[in-house]
Design a protein around this motif. Structure first.
Motif, PDB file in Angstrom:
ATOM      1  N   ASP A 121      -2.530   3.886  -0.124  1.00 29.64           N
ATOM      2  CA  ASP A 121      -2.302   3.217   1.153  1.00 29.64           C
ATOM      3  C   ASP A 121      -3.552   2.418   1.527  1.00 29.64           C
ATOM      4  O   ASP A 121      -4.614   2.991   1.761  1.00 29.64           O
ATOM      5  N   GLU A 125      -7.921   0.700  10.073  1.00 32.75           N
ATOM      6  CA  GLU A 125      -6.510   0.346  10.209  1.00 32.75           C
ATOM      7  C   GLU A 125      -5.674   1.538  10.623  1.00 32.75           C
ATOM      8  O   GLU A 125      -4.723   1.434  11.391  1.00 32.75           O
ATOM      9  N   GLU A 126      -6.016   2.713  10.067  1.00 33.77           N
ATOM     10  CA  GLU A 126      -5.155   3.887  10.283  1.00 33.77           C
ATOM     11  C   GLU A 126      -5.288   4.480  11.683  1.00 33.77           C
ATOM     12  O   GLU A 126      -4.461   5.279  12.095  1.00 33.77           O
ATOM     13  N   GLN A 140       5.782   2.902   1.157  1.00 36.93           N
ATOM     14  CA  GLN A 140       5.606   4.096   1.999  1.00 36.93           C
ATOM     15  C   GLN A 140       6.922   4.709   2.467  1.00 36.93           C
ATOM     16  O   GLN A 140       6.924   5.626   3.281  1.00 36.93           O
ATOM     17  N   HIS A 156       1.077   8.804   3.245  1.00 39.62           N
ATOM     18  CA  HIS A 156       0.231   9.504   4.231  1.00 39.62           C
ATOM     19  C   HIS A 156       0.121  10.984   3.869  1.00 39.62           C
ATOM     20  O   HIS A 156      -0.123  11.821   4.733  1.00 39.62           O
TER      21      HIS A 156
HETATM   22 MN    MN Z   1      -1.327   4.143   6.506  1.00 41.08          MN
END
Ligand code: MN
Ligand code: GLV
Ligand code: MN
Length: 424
Positions: free
Chosen positions: A91, A126-127, A200, A391
């Motif tokens: 990711d 980003e997360e 994802q 994730h």
């Molecule tokens: Mn992510």
């Protein structure tokens, strides 16, 4: 131009080692020590091939080609290097390693007839793993976040984003006299932005289709709920005399789940992924419970309608159970339709390479959303996620799919680099 698939996979495998939780997935938060190692390795690699590197005040990185010419429109390509806690190995970093592979290929082989510059862009935070707000670096790039957010955004240890940045050697307040670029960026001369990412979700893997071309990206809204009851002894307090905020939270979460699960289009989603119980002892009725609620959908009105109903239910449940309730807006992003012209270039490139693809939506958000919202023509390419897992440590994609996605990215970028403004 052919990319070097073996080099791509080796680079990806190397980044897997920059993790705070080896053996339990990848944990690499922006501004932490593993992030610093990953950044150093990227910057060293760029410098080895003579590519100029710029870093901005919140840690976003841009790497140009030595042959870029001042004033020409730029094609941006990139993703993020941070992860969620115990996350996967692909990711974000897949899009970064692919953009670096494109950069390296262009730097080595030269660019025929290019009328545009190429830059690899690496977005910070980003997360939202530090401050709970996704796409933070790109929100600073586009001016959606500014100085006041450096105080508002706080990590679990109470440190503000400003403090965290200062400790990481970044200077959010003033870039005057420093080597750091200011935020926001001037995006007026960016002709297009491309982000390659793992899907994802299960769509491509189930259908056996190797490429997804993103049409729209879901929007999201996150609120933080704090329920405060009366802490007390777990054995000595009768059931009829309790004001238990954790039981209230359980009722709120189940009410939100059944409301959104009944969504007529079966697209909206609601998640409570973070919950903190104080004091978190088995023999103490909790005093305080704090949790996040996020709602996502492709329709912003629907997101807001569900969120209003959820907030209404939470207040009612708290009232019935006589616990105090506070709700704070945390962060949001609107659903976005990506650029038709860029999507068409991706589609035609896939077709001429004989690759089957599906045009699809993204349930996950990406920095591409923020760049697209700032009126930069933006496109996204997906590759399959095995069993739709992401994730989590199990996140994975077949090597051949990773290479195919990067080669498609390379081909699309070659076309965009030689396009004129009229052709776009
Ligand atoms: Mn992510
Ligand atoms: C980022 O991965 C998100 O969609 O939350
Ligand atoms: Mn991502």
């Amino acid at each position: 131009m052919m990319i070097d698939g073996k080099r791509l996979l080796l680079n990806l495998a190397a980044f897997r080692r920059f993790s705070d939780t080896p053996g339990s997935g990848v944990t690499r938060f922006s501004y932490g020590s593993q992030d610093a190692k990953a950044r150093r390795s990227i910057i060293n690699r760029a410098k080895r091939i003579g590519c100029p590197v710029r870093i901005d005040a919140v840690g976003n990185i841009r790497i140009g080609l030595p042959s870029n010419q001042p004033g020409r429109p730029a094609i941006f390509c990139g993703s993020h290097i941070d992860t969620v806690r115990n996350g996967g190995w692909l990711d974000g970093i897949y899009g970064v390693c692919s953009a670096l592979e494109v950069l390296e290929t262009l730097a080595e082989r030269g660019r025929k007839k290019a009328t545009r510059n190429f830059e690899t862009v690496i977005f910070a935070e980003e997360e939202g793993s530090n401050f709970g707000s996704t796409m933070t670096g790109s929100k600073f790039i586009t001016g959606k976040y500014g100085n006041e957010d450096l105080e508002r955004l706080t990590a679990d240890n109470g440190k503000t984003m400003r403090q965290v940045l200062q400790e990481a050697g970044l200077e959010p307040e003033t870039t005057a006299g420093s080597q750091l670029d200011p935020v926001p960026w001037d995006l007026s001369n960016v002709a297009a932005m491309l982000e390659l990412h793992i899907e994802q979700g299960p769509v491509l893997d189930r259908a056996g289709i190797p490429i997804g071309i993103v049409d729209s990206i879901f929007g999201m809204r996150v609120v933080e709920v704090v329920l405060t009851g009366v802490g007390n002894h777990a054995g000595a307090t009768p059931m009829s005399e309790r004001h238990d905020p954790l039981s209230a939270a359980a009722e709120c979460i189940l009410a939100a789940e059944s409301m959104v699960a009944a969504d007529p289009n079966k697209r909206a989603v609601v998640t409570v992924g973070k919950l903190e119980v104080q004091p978190n002892c088995s023999n103490v009725i909790p005093e305080t419970v704090r949790f996040s609620i996020e709602v996502r959908d492709s329709n912003n009105e629907k997101i807001n309608r569900y969120m209003s109903e959820i907030i209404h239910d939470i207040r009612e449940i708290a009232l019935n159970r006589d616990v105090n309730c506070q709700i704070h807006e945390h962060s949001s992003s609107k659903p976005l339709h990506l650029d038709d012209g860029v999507r068409e270039v991706i589609r035609q490139t896939a077709e001429s390479s004989g690759i089957s693809y599906r045009v699809m939506d993204s349930g996950a958000v990406h920095d591409a959303c923020m760049i697209a919202e700032a009126s930069v023509p933006t496109g996204m390419i997906f590759v399959p996620s095995i069993d739709g897992r992401s994730h989590v440590p199990e996140e994975d994609t077949k090597g051949e799919d990773l290479i195919r996605g990067t080669q498609l990215l390379m081909d699309v970028i070659e076309t965009l680099l030689t396009q004129t403004e009229e052709e776009q």
